[in-house]
Design an enzyme around this catalytic site. Sequence first.
Site, PDB file in Angstrom:
ATOM      1  N   ASP A 155      -7.471  -2.487  -3.757  1.00  0.00           N
ATOM      2  CA  ASP A 155      -6.835  -1.217  -4.121  1.00  0.00           C
ATOM      3  C   ASP A 155      -7.350  -0.620  -5.418  1.00  0.00           C
ATOM      4  O   ASP A 155      -7.636  -1.326  -6.378  1.00  0.00           O
ATOM      5  CB  ASP A 155      -5.318  -1.418  -4.234  1.00  0.00           C
ATOM      6  CG  ASP A 155      -4.674  -1.516  -2.868  1.00  0.00           C
ATOM      7  OD1 ASP A 155      -4.849  -0.569  -2.083  1.00  0.00           O
ATOM      8  OD2 ASP A 155      -4.024  -2.539  -2.584  1.00  0.00           O
ATOM      9  N   GLU A 215       3.010   3.149   7.390  1.00  0.00           N
ATOM     10  CA  GLU A 215       2.412   1.929   6.867  1.00  0.00           C
ATOM     11  C   GLU A 215       3.210   1.573   5.619  1.00  0.00           C
ATOM     12  O   GLU A 215       3.218   2.312   4.636  1.00  0.00           O
ATOM     13  CB  GLU A 215       0.958   2.228   6.532  1.00  0.00           C
ATOM     14  CG  GLU A 215       0.078   1.012   6.537  1.00  0.00           C
ATOM     15  CD  GLU A 215      -1.372   1.394   6.286  1.00  0.00           C
ATOM     16  OE1 GLU A 215      -1.884   2.318   6.941  1.00  0.00           O
ATOM     17  OE2 GLU A 215      -1.969   0.786   5.401  1.00  0.00           O
TER      18      GLU A 215
END
Lengths: 263, 404
Positions: A61, A50
């Site tokens: 995040d 990824e």
Amino acid sequence: MSGEIAAAFAKAKARGEGALVAYAMAGDPDLPRSVDVFAAMVEGGADILEIGVAFSDPIADGPVIQEASERALKAGASLKRVLNEVVPEVRKRCPETPLVVMTYINVVMALGEEKYAKLAREKGISGTILPDLPPEESVGIRAAFDAVGLDLIPLCAPTTPPARAEAIARDARGFVYCVSVAGVTGMRAELPVDLSSRLELVKRASPVPITAGFGISTAEQARAIGAHADGVVVGSALVRAAHADGPAAARQLCAEIKRGLKR
Amino acid sequence: MSIETSATVGRFGPFGGRYVPETLVPALLELEEAYAAARADPAFGKQVTQVLKEFVGRETPLTPAHRLTAAWGGAQVWLKREDLAHTGAHKINNTIGQVLLALRMGKKRIIAETGAGQHGVATATACALFGLPCEVYMGALDVERQALNVFRMRALGATVRPVELGSKTLKDAMNEAMRTWVSQVQDTHYVIGSAAGPHPYPTIVRDFQAIIGQEVRTQSQALFGRLPDAIIACVGGGSNAIGVLHPFIGDKQVRLVGVEAGGHGLNTQQHGASLTLGTEGVLHGSRSLVLQDENGQIQEAHSISAGLDYPGVGPELAFLVKTGRMEIRTATDDEALQAFYEVSRSEGILPALETSHAFARGAELARELGKGKHLVINCSGRGDKDVATIAARGIPAAITGNKS
Ligand SMILES: Cc1ncc(COP(=O)(O)O)c(C=O)c1O
């Protein structure tokens, strides 16, 4: 559909393992050295890579990936440069491993959704994860991705009601990314107790493999999840390892998590 | 009431939407539903109205600005006095409404972001009034610039969390509030302070702020027997602007004007002019006009006023500007400062630095309109919070005319 992603899960399964989807930030600490991190993760056993593309305002995040984004942006890791400079190098060094891009919708919009889809596919990207693009907003972009065979990988959250989770799963491309915790990315000591039943529900509805991610950093956690999912996604723990101790540390952590994924 | 034009709810033309992590989508759907039910419930409307009257001090006056009118030599100037609302700015209209909505939904705690601190103070105030714990995210730079408001929030019992990330201003505070909300979404309501963010926030905030424009409608009829010829408001995220302008969207004879932060100048990259220079993008959950580079990275905004220091803007304003219904202008930091003194000295009102941007474009608009016309300036807030920032620069000699 890309097909490469399904093949990678099938290969892992045939070996009696859950798949490891390993995340690192392209451009952290700089473009060439992030290629070393991706290659090391595959040496450690990662089945799918990824590739994080930094965004200035990453609301999904936690601190580890936020800081990695800042470093990557300082190093000039725009989506274009990642596709032109990082992805081809990773492809060269890991020709067998499917590559998935993870970034935010604004970054893709700035390049243009169709232009991105074409370019990403050309460069060998199999799928894309956009954590701030829920299904309601993804109809147009998914059509553009489908047209070139780029999988738009959907996310499913612990707060997603069962019927909605099933609908997301039924309609999925690539794999379903089940967010394991209600929260942002980052390591967690404990995962929610009801995670397994949630994974089973999604698995029953999904025509594609399912993974769990967010919070996973140990072989133990990977083993627990591997019993209910086709694989795990590990991000912050790898980003932190690579940032602190370089590619070898990321390789080692991948190997450890892979041990947890042995069935 | 609403001008959502496309078939999809929460869209203003191409703008708006709900670009958030899946974790938040169920909460936004729940909020949308709860808000629709509250809006349909006369008891809720009555409760909001009563608190606004008894606690906030509504309605706020529409005051004739005699000396500015004379000095500018054009239209008759009227000031909509949101600075006289409790806590000193329009922000309280929205926080009262949203906190009452949160209570109705059974939420246990409140989080908010703030730039100038006015929204943080207004949220802390509503939480104190109704007994809910409150946490406010504020960029570390703004914590410094707006020390008075930080104290007020703490005195009201709120926890202020300085955000050390990015530009350390409003945009980063909003990122951090959203991250916190993602992890506490079950029992927490996030009170967004401007008409921005994911659907249904732009609609909710606009509806709660529309009281400003609704009052202007009745007041202008009573005071000068017709609707104003133009209304001007400053634009950060856009809540005071959409609040005063929205009730007039259908009245084509009324010019709607917004003023953005020109900062150091539009050619310097240090400004907050997203409606003027922004491009289509997604920030904080909605598609709108944003300041960004060619790679889609959000640029840092600059303004002398913390409340206009934001690289995005509410989707409805973006739509009004794109369709030509609303005019957009800018005022620089220096022009805003100058206007601050002009208004203070000629009207006995210290306007907020945000509001001063609207005043800075008021003179030319008054002249464009000409005598016999009526211009309403939305006085979004008072300047007490800004006096340290302004005093630090010293009063320019050009303004004092050598008097001290
Ligand atoms: C007095 C005042 N006016 C205007 C603004 C800008 O916000 P908005 O554009 O949402 O009205 C603020 C924000 O803090 C403010 O405090």
